[in-house]
Design a protein around this motif. Structure first.
Motif, PDB file in Angstrom:
ATOM      1  N   ILE A 271      72.629  15.656  72.719  1.00 24.61           N
ATOM      2  CA  ILE A 271      72.363  16.546  71.552  1.00 24.61           C
ATOM      3  C   ILE A 271      73.092  15.880  70.396  1.00 24.61           C
ATOM      4  N   GLU A 272      72.041  15.676  69.339  1.00 27.19           N
ATOM      5  CA  GLU A 272      72.626  15.116  67.914  1.00 27.19           C
ATOM      6  C   GLU A 272      73.287  16.224  67.148  1.00 27.19           C
ATOM      7  N   PRO A 273      74.770  16.151  66.942  1.00 27.95           N
ATOM      8  CA  PRO A 273      75.519  17.317  66.528  1.00 27.95           C
ATOM      9  C   PRO A 273      74.970  17.907  64.917  1.00 27.95           C
ATOM     10  N   SER A 274      74.860  16.804  64.171  1.00 27.57           N
ATOM     11  CA  SER A 274      74.535  17.081  62.841  1.00 27.57           C
ATOM     12  C   SER A 274      73.171  17.899  62.432  1.00 27.57           C
ATOM     13  N   PRO A 275      72.194  17.766  63.225  1.00 25.22           N
ATOM     14  CA  PRO A 275      71.200  18.866  62.863  1.00 25.22           C
ATOM     15  C   PRO A 275      71.782  20.417  63.225  1.00 25.22           C
ATOM     16  N   VAL A 276      72.482  20.491  64.355  1.00 28.43           N
ATOM     17  CA  VAL A 276      73.068  21.727  64.851  1.00 28.43           C
ATOM     18  C   VAL A 276      73.760  22.195  63.839  1.00 28.43           C
ATOM     19  N   ILE A 277      74.780  21.624  63.076  1.00 29.02           N
ATOM     20  CA  ILE A 277      75.569  22.199  62.386  1.00 29.02           C
ATOM     21  C   ILE A 277      74.838  22.347  60.932  1.00 29.02           C
ATOM     22  N   HIS A 278      73.876  21.546  60.516  1.00 30.17           N
ATOM     23  CA  HIS A 278      73.267  21.643  59.296  1.00 30.17           C
ATOM     24  C   HIS A 278      72.422  23.032  59.405  1.00 30.17           C
ATOM     25  N   ASP A 279      71.646  23.298  60.609  1.00 30.89           N
ATOM     26  CA  ASP A 279      70.729  24.598  60.653  1.00 30.89           C
ATOM     27  C   ASP A 279      71.869  25.827  60.762  1.00 30.89           C
ATOM     28  N   PHE A 280      72.930  25.579  61.344  1.00 32.36           N
ATOM     29  CA  PHE A 280      74.106  26.805  61.511  1.00 32.36           C
ATOM     30  C   PHE A 280      74.406  27.035  59.984  1.00 32.36           C
ATOM     31  N   LEU A 281      74.572  26.257  59.235  1.00 31.54           N
ATOM     32  CA  LEU A 281      75.058  26.437  57.720  1.00 31.54           C
ATOM     33  C   LEU A 281      74.085  27.017  56.680  1.00 31.54           C
ATOM     34  N   GLN A 282      72.723  26.334  57.326  1.00 34.00           N
ATOM     35  CA  GLN A 282      71.497  27.111  56.443  1.00 34.00           C
ATOM     36  C   GLN A 282      71.386  28.572  56.806  1.00 34.00           C
ATOM     37  N   HIS A 283      71.619  28.896  58.089  1.00 34.23           N
ATOM     38  CA  HIS A 283      71.392  30.098  58.748  1.00 34.23           C
ATOM     39  C   HIS A 283      72.657  31.105  58.126  1.00 34.23           C
ATOM     40  N   SER A 284      74.132  30.666  58.148  1.00 34.74           N
ATOM     41  CA  SER A 284      74.786  31.234  57.589  1.00 34.74           C
ATOM     42  C   SER A 284      74.771  31.551  55.924  1.00 34.74           C
ATOM     43  N   LEU A 285      74.290  30.458  54.971  1.00 34.67           N
ATOM     44  CA  LEU A 285      73.833  30.687  53.801  1.00 34.67           C
ATOM     45  C   LEU A 285      72.937  31.769  53.349  1.00 34.67           C
ATOM     46  N   ARG A 286      71.884  31.865  54.293  1.00 29.48           N
ATOM     47  CA  ARG A 286      70.930  32.913  54.226  1.00 29.48           C
ATOM     48  C   ARG A 286      71.685  34.244  54.150  1.00 29.48           C
ATOM     49  N   LEU A 287      72.385  34.268  55.404  1.00 27.84           N
ATOM     50  CA  LEU A 287      73.243  35.578  55.419  1.00 27.84           C
ATOM     51  C   LEU A 287      74.082  36.105  54.441  1.00 27.84           C
ATOM     52  N   ILE A 288      74.822  35.035  53.925  1.00 26.25           N
ATOM     53  CA  ILE A 288      75.755  35.100  52.759  1.00 26.25           C
ATOM     54  C   ILE A 288      74.740  35.600  51.366  1.00 26.25           C
ATOM     55  N   GLU A 289      73.598  35.223  51.482  1.00 31.24           N
ATOM     56  CA  GLU A 289      72.876  35.514  50.175  1.00 31.24           C
ATOM     57  C   GLU A 289      72.542  37.009  50.371  1.00 31.24           C
ATOM     58  N   GLN A 290      71.975  37.364  51.579  1.00 27.55           N
ATOM     59  CA  GLN A 290      71.670  38.943  51.826  1.00 27.55           C
ATOM     60  C   GLN A 290      72.811  39.828  51.563  1.00 27.55           C
ATOM     61  N   MET A 291      74.029  39.264  51.800  1.00 26.02           N
ATOM     62  CA  MET A 291      75.114  40.020  51.699  1.00 26.02           C
ATOM     63  C   MET A 291      75.255  40.607  50.295  1.00 26.02           C
ATOM     64  N   GLY A 292      74.729  39.798  49.229  1.00 23.07           N
ATOM     65  CA  GLY A 292      74.927  39.952  47.836  1.00 23.07           C
ATOM     66  C   GLY A 292      73.595  41.001  47.321  1.00 23.07           C
ATOM     67  N   GLN A 293      72.585  41.283  48.242  1.00 18.36           N
ATOM     68  CA  GLN A 293      71.668  42.129  47.647  1.00 18.36           C
ATOM     69  C   GLN A 293      71.887  43.497  48.347  1.00 18.36           C
ATOM     70  N   PRO A 294      71.376  44.435  47.626  1.00 26.32           N
ATOM     71  CA  PRO A 294      71.439  45.958  48.083  1.00 26.32           C
ATOM     72  C   PRO A 294      70.893  46.185  49.766  1.00 26.32           C
ATOM     73  N   MET A 295      71.693  46.946  50.234  1.00 21.57           N
ATOM     74  CA  MET A 295      71.228  47.325  51.479  1.00 21.57           C
ATOM     75  C   MET A 295      70.121  48.341  51.669  1.00 21.57           C
ATOM     76  N   GLU A 296      69.082  48.215  52.201  1.00 24.30           N
ATOM     77  CA  GLU A 296      67.937  49.077  52.303  1.00 24.30           C
ATOM     78  C   GLU A 296      67.799  49.521  53.663  1.00 24.30           C
ATOM     79  N   ALA A 297      67.747  50.864  53.831  1.00 24.42           N
ATOM     80  CA  ALA A 297      67.734  51.473  55.315  1.00 24.42           C
ATOM     81  C   ALA A 297      66.664  50.951  55.876  1.00 24.42           C
ATOM     82  N   ASN A 298      65.441  50.720  55.429  1.00 21.93           N
ATOM     83  CA  ASN A 298      64.133  50.341  56.112  1.00 21.93           C
ATOM     84  C   ASN A 298      64.039  48.939  56.394  1.00 21.93           C
ATOM     85  N   ILE A 299      64.912  48.034  56.110  1.00 24.39           N
ATOM     86  CA  ILE A 299      65.206  46.698  56.325  1.00 24.39           C
ATOM     87  C   ILE A 299      66.259  46.018  57.013  1.00 24.39           C
TER      88      ILE A 299
END
Length: 384
Positions: A271-299
């Motif tokens: 398993i090539e490690p670089s794509p795994v870490i790249h995708d993990f960082l992308q996923h983490s950055l999406r979560l961090i971006e969501q943290m800056g948005q108001p929480m909506e109960a319906n989502i």
């Protein structure tokens, strides 16, 4: 997101007419953007970043061959950049440092010029010089920051602004210190108090991370879930890798990923490690971006982390707010710093993720310290 992207040829063309008002150019620019968006999605931040990159590009072009279209592009880009971000409080505006530094740079350049007699004679293409372009841009930025008669400013054309600034020699009264204070209060201009590359600094930052970020793992499964992952990597690698890239942004997850890399566990399973870490960082950055948005109960459910290899994620929802976002960024930076220091993945494999963090979250002190660490390492350490 391409951090280095600039405006397209059509978008630049919409801003290139010196006789057209800033408001009209802004309208035509948005039409050009909408035409481009038929083939791609773009946030206001991404559009702002393209404007900023175009400003940097045309600033250099004007130094070599100053023209009226270049003057128009520079003024219209500054105007459009301000419009896109005017709803953000100025002290929190991610481009305030750009305007402050532009003013300081342009004022310094102007002060170095020898005094020249003013003239009201009509200026021609051949007589337009870079100093005139810089002076006009300087006066526009000062007016934008101070909110001077926005309606009249938007109705003006680049040539009219040039005439007022260069031919009439009108200088907008301006005090830059209050804006510098905003940046200092937000930590943008703070200098690191410790060497960002030292082991003590890294250790101190680890201690500052809120341990509440560690997920609600079942007490008896703190080691079990790791063993499950190792077994899955051997027997169902595709599914396991997919889950690896979506691990929660937690100390335990980051420690597990680091150990996989250090022990070359992924490589042993082909398993090539670089794509795994790249995708993990992308996923983490999406979560961090969501943290800056108001929480909506319906989502809220869409923000929750699902069960991942022994993590009890059923009740996990990401935290929201500036503090939660800051903690998450600091944690992710420590992980990336570890990858870089130990050369566990090639730097170019995660270059764009690093650039996104350094640009999007520049208001976090640790981000600026991390950037300094990278810049120093690039100079002094061949491993980077």
């Amino acid at each position: 997101m391409d951090i280095s992207a600039t405006l397209t040829a059509d978008e630049v063309a919409s801003m290139s007419y010196p006789e057209r008002s800033l408001n009209e150019s802004a309208r035509l620019f948005q039409l050009a953007v909408k035409s481009e968006l038929q083939t791609r999605d773009e946030s206001h931040f991404e559009q702002s970043l393209r404007l900023k990159n175009t400003l940097d590009l045309f600033e250099q072009k004007a130094k070599v061959e100053p023209t009226w279209p270049q003057l128009a592009v520079l003024l219209n880009c500054e105007h459009q950049l301000y419009i896109l971000n005017e709803r953000t409080p100025l002290r929190l505006n991610p481009f305030l440092s750009h305007w402050v530094e532009a003013i300081q740079r342009l004022v310094t350049t102007q002060s170095k010029l020898s005094a020249q007699p003013s003239t009201t004679a009509s200026r021609t293409e051949s007589s337009l010089c870079n100093a005139d372009i810089e002076l006009t841009r300087l006066e526009l930025i000062k007016s934008l920051l101070q909110g001077h008669d926005r309606q009249r400013l938007g109705a003006s054309s680049p040539r009219q602004l040039y005439q007022k600034s260069v031919e009439e020699r009108y200088a907008t009264p301006f005090e830059i210190r209050p804006y510098i204070c905003m940046l200092e209060e937000e930590g943008i201009y703070d200098k690191p108090s410790a060497d960002p590359g030292s082991e003590d600094f890294v250790a101190s930052q680890l201690e500052q991370i809120d341990t509440s970020m560690v997920g609600n793992m079942k007490p008896g499964n703190r080691q079990d879930w790791k063993q499950v992952f190792l077994t899955r990597l051997a027997h169902e690698p595709e599914s396991a890798v997919s889950d690896l890239t979506r691990l929660p942004l937690e100390l335990t997850s980051l420690d597990f990923l680091t150990n996989l890399l250090q022990n070359q566990t992924l490589q042993l399973q082909s398993i090539e490690p670089s794509p795994v870490i790249h995708d993990f960082l992308q996923h983490s950055l999406r979560l961090i971006e969501q943290m800056g948005q108001p929480m909506e109960a319906n989502i809220a459910d869409s923000f929750a982390m699902g069960s991942r290899g022994g993590f009890d994620g059923a009740d996990d929802e990401i935290d929201h707010g500036r503090d939660a976002q800051t903690r998450a960024v600091k944690l992710l930076l420590l992980f990336i710093r570890n990858l870089v220091r130990k050369a566990l993945v090639p730097l170019d494999a995660i270059y764009f993720e690093i650039q996104e963090i350094c640009v999007r979250y520049v208001w976090i002190k640790e981000v600026r310290q991390f950037r300094a660490f990278l810049e120093e390492g690039t100079t002094n350490e061949q491993t980077l």
